[in-house]
Scaffold this active site. Structure first.
Site, mmCIF file in Angstrom:
data_model
loop_
_atom_site.group_PDB
_atom_site.id
_atom_site.type_symbol
_atom_site.label_atom_id
_atom_site.label_comp_id
_atom_site.label_asym_id
_atom_site.label_seq_id
_atom_site.Cartn_x
_atom_site.Cartn_y
_atom_site.Cartn_z
ATOM 1 C CB SER A 63 46.451 39.017 57.262
ATOM 2 O OG SER A 63 45.914 37.848 56.659
ATOM 3 C CE LYS A 66 42.653 38.538 55.621
ATOM 4 N NZ LYS A 66 43.582 37.458 55.653
ATOM 5 C CE1 TYR A 189 42.250 38.597 51.762
ATOM 6 C CE2 TYR A 189 43.169 36.720 50.089
ATOM 7 C CZ TYR A 189 43.039 37.378 51.459
ATOM 8 O OH TYR A 189 43.570 36.688 52.522
ATOM 9 C CE1 TYR A 241 43.943 35.009 59.926
ATOM 10 C CE2 TYR A 241 46.107 34.803 60.530
ATOM 11 C CZ TYR A 241 45.238 35.446 59.596
ATOM 12 O OH TYR A 241 45.665 36.288 58.580
ATOM 13 C CB VAL A 259 51.122 34.435 56.420
ATOM 14 C CG1 VAL A 259 50.155 33.794 57.179
ATOM 15 C CG2 VAL A 259 50.725 34.916 54.897
HETATM 16 N N1 GLU Z 1 47.420 36.317 51.558
HETATM 17 C C1 GLU Z 1 47.345 35.408 52.645
HETATM 18 C C2 GLU Z 1 46.354 34.477 52.412
HETATM 19 O O1 GLU Z 1 45.184 34.979 51.919
HETATM 20 C C3 GLU Z 1 47.032 36.115 53.941
HETATM 21 C C4 GLU Z 1 47.085 35.175 55.003
HETATM 22 C C5 GLU Z 1 47.635 35.886 56.144
HETATM 23 O O2 GLU Z 1 48.368 36.847 56.319
HETATM 24 O O3 GLU Z 1 47.451 35.355 57.432
HETATM 25 O O4 GLU Z 1 46.437 33.320 52.555
#
Ligand code: GLU
Length: 305
Positions: A63, A66, A189, A241, A259
Site C-alpha cells: 500500500s 498508494k 492495482y 487505516y 502489508v
Molecule cells: N495489496 C494489499 C491489498 O490490497 C494492500 C494492503 C496493504 O498494503 O495494506 O489487500
C-alpha cells in the site's frame, strides 16, 4: 545530530519486539520473507544518507504504492479527483466493505484499498494500457533508481486470493464509481502493490514530499507545493487505516504503511525515512516499523508536533 548513532540505538532497542506480530497471510506469497528482517533508511534534503539493517533488500511495497498513485491522480485531476474519493479518515480496516455501501461507493480516502482502486481507475482513464508503466516511471524518476520492477509471484498470489478487493471493486462498479473494466483495474492495482523496492529506494522516492513537491536532489518539480501539502495531510490522517490516530499519537509524522512490512514517513523540510520489518500488528501495519519510528521521533524531537 548523529543519525547513524541513532539508527544503531534503534536497531538495538527494537530487538525484543522482533518476536511480536505476524506476517500477512491473506496473500500467500507475502509469507516468503524472513520475519526477523529489519532495515531503516534516512535521506536528508541535502542528500546525506544513513542506513541500518538490510536496506538493500527488496520487499513488496504494497500500500505504499498508494502514495504514488494518489500523487499521479492529483497531478492529473486536481480537485475533480475528490468527486470520486474523499480525504477523510475511515476509522475502518484497510479492506472494509461496510462504510462503502453506506456512502454510495465513494471511498473515504485514497489510502484505503477502495480509494486506491478508484485512483487506479482514474489513471486508467488517462493512461489506458500504459498505466502501470506510467506509475513505475513516476517511481523510478522520483527515486532516481532505474531498475525497480514488480514481483510476478506476489502479483499472481494476490490475483487469486484478493477476494475482498474484488468485492470492493464490484460494489463500486455498481455505484458507477469505476469507469473501466473491473479486471483491468484490479490487475493494475495488484501489480502496483507487487512493486519491489528497498528502504533506501523508498526513502529517496519520498523526498519530494519533504520538500514542497520538488525533488531536492534533481530540482525537478514532481507536484505543486499545495498538492504536496495535501498529500502529507492525507498521509498523517489516513496513512495507517484504523491505526492512523495511534500512529500520529506515537510517531507524529505523515506516514504510509504497507502489508509487506514497509512504512515511509516524512519529516517536512528535513528528510524522508523508510523502515521495513515484515511482521504486522493487528491493524496490518509493521509492528517493529511503527516502534522504530516512535523511537526515532522521541530521540530526535523531529515529530511535527
Ligand atoms: N495489496 C494489499 C491489498 O490490497 C494492500 C494492503 C496493504 O498494503 O495494506 O489487500
Amino acid at each position: 545530530m548523529n543519525y547513524q548513532n541513532i539508527l544503531e540505538e534503534i536497531q538495538e532497542e527494537i530487538k525484543p519486539f522482533l518476536e511480536e506480530g505476524a506476517l500477512a497471510d491473506y496473500i500467500p506469497a507475502l509469507e516468503n520473507v524472513n520475519g526477523n528482517d529489519f532495515a531503516m533508511s534516512i535521506i536528508t534534503l541535502n542528500g546525506e544518507e544513513f542506513h541500518i539493517g538490510c536496506s538493500d533488500k527488496n520487499f513488496s511495497i504494497q500500500s505504499i504504492s498508494k502514495v504514488f498513485t494518489f500523487t499521479l491522480a492529483l497531478q492529473n485531476y486536481g480537485r475533480k479527483l475528490y468527486e470520486r474519493v474523499g480525504h477523510e479518515p475511515s476509522g475502518d480496516p484497510f479492506n472494509s466493505l461496510v462504510q462503502l455501501e453506506y456512502e454510495n461507493g465513494i471511498p473515504r480516502n485514497p489510502f484505503i484499498n477502495a480509494g486506491a482502486i478508484v485512483t487506479t481507475d482514474r489513471l486508467i482513464s488517462i493512461y489506458k494500457d500504459n498505466t502501470f508503466h506510467e506509475v513505475l516511471k513516476f517511481i523510478k524518476n522520483a527515486s532516481n533508481y532505474n531498475t525497480i520492477g514488480y514481483d510476478e509471484e506476489i502479483f499472481k498470489s494476490e490475483l487469486s486470493h484478493g477476494f475482498m478487493n474484488l468485492a470492493l471493486i464490484n460494489m463500486m462498479k455498481s455505484f458507477k464509481n469505476i469507469d473501466n473494466e473491473t479486471n483491468r483495474v484490479i490487475e493494475t492495482y495488484f501489480k502496483q502493490c507487487s512493486i519491489l523496492m528497498t528502504t533506501k529506494q523508498l526513502a529517496h522516492a519520498m523526498l519530494f514530499l519533504a520538500n514542497h513537491g520538488v525533488n531536492p536532489l534533481t530540482n525537478e518539480v514532481l507536484v505543486s507545493e499545495s498538492k504536496a501539502k495535501r498529500i502529507n495531510s492525507v498521509m498523517l490522517t489516513c496513512g495507517h487505516y484504523d491505526a492512523s490516530g495511534d500512529f500520529a499519537y506515537r510517531v507524529g509524522l505523515p506516514g504510509k504503511s504497507g502489508v509487506g512490512g514497509g512504512i515511509v514517513a516524512i519529516v517536512p523540510k528535513k528528510m524522508a525515512i523508510c523502515v521495513y520489518s515484515p511482521k504486522l500488528n493487528k491493524q496490518g501495519n509493521s509492528l517493529v516499523g511503527t516502534k522504530a519510528l516512535e523511537l526515532f521521533t522521541t530521540k530526535t524531537g523531529l515529530s511535527i508536533f
